[in-house]
Design an enzyme around this catalytic site. Structure first.
Site, PDB file in Angstrom:
ATOM      1  N   ARG A  71      -9.378   8.230  -1.186  1.00 10.30           N
ATOM      2  CA  ARG A  71     -10.355   8.679  -0.186  1.00 10.30           C
ATOM      3  C   ARG A  71     -11.191   9.816  -0.746  1.00 10.30           C
ATOM      4  O   ARG A  71     -10.736  10.583  -1.603  1.00 10.30           O
ATOM      5  CB  ARG A  71      -9.629   9.140   1.086  1.00 10.30           C
ATOM      6  CG  ARG A  71      -8.862   8.033   1.782  1.00 10.30           C
ATOM      7  CD  ARG A  71      -8.347   8.502   3.136  1.00 10.30           C
ATOM      8  NE  ARG A  71      -9.438   8.679   4.059  1.00 10.30           N
ATOM      9  CZ  ARG A  71      -9.729   7.839   5.053  1.00 10.30           C
ATOM     10  NH1 ARG A  71      -8.997   6.778   5.270  1.00 10.30           N
ATOM     11  NH2 ARG A  71     -10.758   8.079   5.839  1.00 10.30           N
ATOM     12  N   HIS A  89      -5.614   3.693  -1.688  1.00 11.65           N
ATOM     13  CA  HIS A  89      -6.947   4.049  -1.183  1.00 11.65           C
ATOM     14  C   HIS A  89      -7.259   5.467  -1.673  1.00 11.65           C
ATOM     15  O   HIS A  89      -6.606   6.423  -1.253  1.00 11.65           O
ATOM     16  CB  HIS A  89      -6.924   3.995   0.352  1.00 11.65           C
ATOM     17  CG  HIS A  89      -8.260   4.242   0.985  1.00 11.65           C
ATOM     18  ND1 HIS A  89      -8.458   4.130   2.338  1.00 11.65           N
ATOM     19  CD2 HIS A  89      -9.466   4.601   0.469  1.00 11.65           C
ATOM     20  CE1 HIS A  89      -9.728   4.402   2.612  1.00 11.65           C
ATOM     21  NE2 HIS A  89     -10.353   4.707   1.504  1.00 11.65           N
ATOM     22  N   THR A 129      -8.422   3.862   8.100  1.00 10.88           N
ATOM     23  CA  THR A 129      -9.637   3.048   8.144  1.00 10.88           C
ATOM     24  C   THR A 129      -9.772   2.431   9.538  1.00 10.88           C
ATOM     25  O   THR A 129      -8.857   1.779  10.020  1.00 10.88           O
ATOM     26  CB  THR A 129      -9.559   1.931   7.076  1.00 10.88           C
ATOM     27  OG1 THR A 129      -9.125   2.523   5.856  1.00 10.88           O
ATOM     28  CG2 THR A 129     -10.906   1.273   6.878  1.00 10.88           C
ATOM     29  N   ARG A 179      -6.918  12.964   0.616  1.00  9.33           N
ATOM     30  CA  ARG A 179      -5.809  13.413   1.473  1.00  9.33           C
ATOM     31  C   ARG A 179      -4.455  12.852   1.041  1.00  9.33           C
ATOM     32  O   ARG A 179      -3.427  13.412   1.376  1.00  9.33           O
ATOM     33  CB  ARG A 179      -6.083  13.053   2.937  1.00  9.33           C
ATOM     34  CG  ARG A 179      -6.014  11.595   3.232  1.00  9.33           C
ATOM     35  CD  ARG A 179      -6.158  11.322   4.707  1.00  9.33           C
ATOM     36  NE  ARG A 179      -7.497  11.608   5.188  1.00  9.33           N
ATOM     37  CZ  ARG A 179      -8.003  11.057   6.285  1.00  9.33           C
ATOM     38  NH1 ARG A 179      -7.266  10.248   7.019  1.00  9.33           N
ATOM     39  NH2 ARG A 179      -9.227  11.331   6.672  1.00  9.33           N
ATOM     40  N   ASN A 192       0.859  -1.188   0.000  1.00 12.30           N
ATOM     41  CA  ASN A 192       0.000   0.000   0.000  1.00 12.30           C
ATOM     42  C   ASN A 192       0.897   1.241   0.000  1.00 12.30           C
ATOM     43  O   ASN A 192       1.693   1.447   0.933  1.00 12.30           O
ATOM     44  CB  ASN A 192      -0.894  -0.032   1.246  1.00 12.30           C
ATOM     45  CG  ASN A 192      -1.816   1.171   1.310  1.00 12.30           C
ATOM     46  OD1 ASN A 192      -1.380   2.298   1.091  1.00 12.30           O
ATOM     47  ND2 ASN A 192      -3.081   0.960   1.608  1.00 12.30           N
ATOM     48  N   GLU A 207      -8.667   0.539  -2.914  1.00 13.39           N
ATOM     49  CA  GLU A 207      -9.568   0.564  -1.756  1.00 13.39           C
ATOM     50  C   GLU A 207     -10.472   1.771  -1.909  1.00 13.39           C
ATOM     51  O   GLU A 207      -9.990   2.876  -2.203  1.00 13.39           O
ATOM     52  CB  GLU A 207      -8.774   0.710  -0.467  1.00 13.39           C
ATOM     53  CG  GLU A 207      -7.855  -0.435  -0.172  1.00 13.39           C
ATOM     54  CD  GLU A 207      -7.002  -0.143   1.053  1.00 13.39           C
ATOM     55  OE1 GLU A 207      -7.140   0.929   1.664  1.00 13.39           O
ATOM     56  OE2 GLU A 207      -6.181  -0.997   1.385  1.00 13.39           O
ATOM     57  N   HIS A 219       1.056   6.270   1.711  1.00 18.70           N
ATOM     58  CA  HIS A 219       1.842   7.240   2.483  1.00 18.70           C
ATOM     59  C   HIS A 219       2.995   7.865   1.704  1.00 18.70           C
ATOM     60  O   HIS A 219       3.591   8.846   2.149  1.00 18.70           O
ATOM     61  CB  HIS A 219       2.290   6.641   3.804  1.00 18.70           C
ATOM     62  CG  HIS A 219       1.115   6.473   4.737  1.00 18.70           C
ATOM     63  ND1 HIS A 219       0.036   7.341   4.709  1.00 18.70           N
ATOM     64  CD2 HIS A 219       0.823   5.558   5.668  1.00 18.70           C
ATOM     65  CE1 HIS A 219      -0.849   6.956   5.603  1.00 18.70           C
ATOM     66  NE2 HIS A 219      -0.405   5.873   6.200  1.00 18.70           N
ATOM     67  N   HIS A 256      -3.867  -4.558   7.721  1.00 19.14           N
ATOM     68  CA  HIS A 256      -4.008  -3.375   8.559  1.00 19.14           C
ATOM     69  C   HIS A 256      -3.130  -3.465   9.806  1.00 19.14           C
ATOM     70  O   HIS A 256      -3.302  -4.350  10.628  1.00 19.14           O
ATOM     71  CB  HIS A 256      -5.460  -3.071   8.978  1.00 19.14           C
ATOM     72  CG  HIS A 256      -5.682  -1.586   9.075  1.00 19.14           C
ATOM     73  ND1 HIS A 256      -5.149  -0.827  10.089  1.00 19.14           N
ATOM     74  CD2 HIS A 256      -6.301  -0.719   8.250  1.00 19.14           C
ATOM     75  CE1 HIS A 256      -5.462   0.440   9.882  1.00 19.14           C
ATOM     76  NE2 HIS A 256      -6.156   0.539   8.768  1.00 19.14           N
TER      77      HIS A 256
HETATM   78  N1  PXP Z   1      -5.997  -2.954   4.106  1.00 16.79           N
HETATM   79  C1  PXP Z   1      -6.927  -1.965   4.154  1.00 16.79           C
HETATM   80  C2  PXP Z   1      -8.323  -2.301   3.770  1.00 16.79           C
HETATM   81  C3  PXP Z   1      -6.589  -0.664   4.534  1.00 16.79           C
HETATM   82  O1  PXP Z   1      -7.522   0.297   4.581  1.00 16.79           O
HETATM   83  C4  PXP Z   1      -5.232  -0.379   4.835  1.00 16.79           C
HETATM   84  C5  PXP Z   1      -4.832   1.029   5.170  1.00 16.79           C
HETATM   85  O2  PXP Z   1      -5.048   1.846   4.080  1.00 16.79           O
HETATM   86  C6  PXP Z   1      -4.301  -1.429   4.767  1.00 16.79           C
HETATM   87  C7  PXP Z   1      -4.711  -2.706   4.420  1.00 16.79           C
HETATM   88  C8  PXP Z   1      -2.857  -1.211   5.080  1.00 16.79           C
HETATM   89  O3  PXP Z   1      -2.728  -0.890   6.424  1.00 16.79           O
HETATM   90  P1  PXP Z   1      -1.330  -0.370   6.981  1.00 16.79           P
HETATM   91  O4  PXP Z   1      -1.019   0.912   6.269  1.00 16.79           O
HETATM   92  O5  PXP Z   1      -1.579  -0.194   8.431  1.00 16.79           O
HETATM   93  O6  PXP Z   1      -0.336  -1.437   6.668  1.00 16.79           O
END
Ligand code: PXP
Length: 241
Positions: free
Chosen positions: A48, A46, A104, A52, A10, A73, A13, A194
């Protein structure tokens, strides 16, 4: 059992850092290339409602440049269905979204939103997109997901990741494992994610039904630290007369 669990990286960031200055770097498109070169099996973003971090331009460019799989996402809204149908990510993972949240906060409540999820999942499927639902480790939720004809879930590992005491972490990992087993028995394919990091991921990897993990924050956080020394050295070099 496959030899290893697939990794979805992901890169939200990377975009968070860019948006902190409203500038052009770092570019999530470049980050996706590097993640894929390092072996990522999927790029996850994601988009949003408040934009952001990831922007519409990122979705468009990543769709054109990602060679593995692109997992978007998104909240179950008509605007997101339109964007997904236009750019056609390989997968859309439906997540709940609250404007004030930092990230999330929980899984999508499918029981509470059955009609909306059914409609949204149907529209995405009609557009040729695979649908996944981000869900808390709760048996009633997965039963409802099966009834909606969705075949893929991502189990929310936040409670496990946030557990401070070892007993609590063990109990939460157990919940994830039990739910994964139950989901597989119901015919669902199971992913998770997550809050996973370099210390807590092994226990989740050990759950045989889990095929794929989506991990973002800890990978980007580590990248800023393991890359900092080289970045400083390169700037020092430029400062020499
Ligand atoms: N899965 C989903 C559905 C999420 O919303 C997120 C965060 O955007 C992640 C995985 C990844 O989480 P993390 O950034 O804490 O590894």
């Amino acid at each position: 059992m496959p030899e290893s669990v697939r990794l979805g990286v992901n890169i939200d960031h990377i975009a968070t850092l860019r948006e902190a200055r409203k500038t052009r770097e770092p570019d999530p498109v470049a980050a996706a290339v590097l993640a894929e070169l390092a072996g990522a099996d999927q790029i996850t973003i994601h988009l949003r409602g408040d934009r952001r971090h990831i922007q519409d331009r990122d979705v468009e460019l990543l769709r054109r440049t990602v060679h593995t799989r692109l997992n978007l996402e998104a909240a179950a809204t008509p605007a997101m269905v339109t964007i997904a149908s236009t750019h056609k990510p390989d997968t859309v993972t439906l997540v709940p979204e609250r404007r004030e949240e930092v990230t999330t906060e929980g899984g999508l409540d499918v029981l509470l939103n059955q009609n909306l999820v059914r409609k949204t999942a149907g529209e995405l499927r009609d557009a040729g997109i695979e649908v996944s639902i981000f869900v808390d480790p709760d048996y009633d939720q997965i039963k409802a997901i099966v009834k909606l004809g969705v075949g893929l879930i991502e189990i929310n590992t936040a409670k496990y990741s946030e557990a401070r005491q070892p007993e609590q972490a063990a109990a939460e990992a157990d919940k994830v494992a039990q739910l994964a087993r139950a989901a597989a028995k119901l015919g669902l394919r199971v992913y998770a994610g997550h809050g996973l990091n370099y210390r807590n991921v092994r226990r989740i990897v050990a759950i045989p039904e889990i095929e794929e993990l989506n991990i973002g924050h800890s990978i980007v956080a580590r990248a800023t630290l393991v890359g900092l020394e080289r970045a400083v050295r390169e700037m020092k070099e430029l400062l020499r007369h």
